[in-house]
Write a protein that holds these residues in place. Structure first.
Motif, PDB file in Angstrom:
ATOM      1  N   VAL A  47       0.821  -1.208   0.000  1.00 43.13           N
ATOM      2  CA  VAL A  47       0.000   0.000   0.000  1.00 43.13           C
ATOM      3  C   VAL A  47       0.857   1.261   0.000  1.00 43.13           C
ATOM      4  N   ARG A  48       0.231   2.342  -0.431  1.00 45.59           N
ATOM      5  CA  ARG A  48       0.810   3.680  -0.326  1.00 45.59           C
ATOM      6  C   ARG A  48       0.095   4.375   0.816  1.00 45.59           C
ATOM      7  N   ALA A  49       0.850   4.978   1.714  1.00 43.85           N
ATOM      8  CA  ALA A  49       0.271   5.642   2.875  1.00 43.85           C
ATOM      9  C   ALA A  49       0.740   7.088   2.919  1.00 43.85           C
ATOM     10  N   SER A  50      -0.002   7.906   3.640  1.00 43.37           N
ATOM     11  CA  SER A  50       0.344   9.327   3.743  1.00 43.37           C
ATOM     12  C   SER A  50       1.324   9.602   4.873  1.00 43.37           C
ATOM     13  N   ASP A  51       1.437   8.658   5.818  1.00 48.40           N
ATOM     14  CA  ASP A  51       2.392   8.848   6.916  1.00 48.40           C
ATOM     15  C   ASP A  51       2.823   7.491   7.459  1.00 48.40           C
ATOM     16  N   LEU A  52       3.741   7.521   8.401  1.00 49.81           N
ATOM     17  CA  LEU A  52       4.302   6.285   8.957  1.00 49.81           C
ATOM     18  C   LEU A  52       3.382   5.574   9.938  1.00 49.81           C
ATOM     19  N   TRP A  53       2.376   6.259  10.441  1.00 50.63           N
ATOM     20  CA  TRP A  53       1.584   5.733  11.560  1.00 50.63           C
ATOM     21  C   TRP A  53       0.222   5.207  11.157  1.00 50.63           C
ATOM     22  N   ILE A  54      -0.251   5.516   9.986  1.00 49.75           N
ATOM     23  CA  ILE A  54      -1.644   5.270   9.624  1.00 49.75           C
ATOM     24  C   ILE A  54      -2.040   3.788   9.705  1.00 49.75           C
ATOM     25  N   ASN A  55      -1.133   2.878   9.439  1.00 47.66           N
ATOM     26  CA  ASN A  55      -1.465   1.447   9.433  1.00 47.66           C
ATOM     27  C   ASN A  55      -1.009   0.711  10.688  1.00 47.66           C
ATOM     28  N   HIS A  56      -0.701   1.466  11.757  1.00 46.34           N
ATOM     29  CA  HIS A  56      -0.109   0.839  12.939  1.00 46.34           C
ATOM     30  C   HIS A  56      -0.806   1.270  14.217  1.00 46.34           C
ATOM     31  N   ASP A  57      -0.770   0.377  15.203  1.00 49.37           N
ATOM     32  CA  ASP A  57      -1.410   0.635  16.486  1.00 49.37           C
ATOM     33  C   ASP A  57      -0.668   1.717  17.265  1.00 49.37           C
TER      34      ASP A  57
END
Length: 90
Positions: A47-57
């Motif tokens: 995936v492409r994300a906008s920041d480092l935290w969006i997919n993480h707890d």
């Protein structure tokens, strides 16, 4: 360009850490200096994300490492092109 190495806290992260004998369970490539995107593989695919935290707890520790050898514009474009081509792949 930076590499983000995650110290996940979920059960799956702990399994990955145990199997690999590493404190890290995940890695992402941060190309925001060049194209405003972060790329990583998650359970649903690349995936492409906008920041480092969006997919993480919340509470996940992330260690950032700079890629210090300067990339040529051609190498940067190749990295971006490759990452973008992988988005959506399992």
């Amino acid at each position: 360009m930076q590499f983000a190495l995650y110290r996940g806290r979920s059960v799956i992260s702990k399994l990955i850490q145990g199997f690999t004998r590493s404190v890290y369970s995940h890695v992402a490539i941060d190309l925001r200096d060049h194209c405003d995107d972060v790329y990583e593989a998650i359970g649903s695919g690349f995936v492409r994300a906008s920041d480092l935290w969006i997919n993480h707890d919340e509470g996940t520790v992330v260690d950032l490492f700079d890629y210090r050898t300067p990339l040529t514009p051609r190498e940067v474009n190749a990295a971006i092109r490759t990452a973008r081509s992988l988005v959506g792949q399992p």
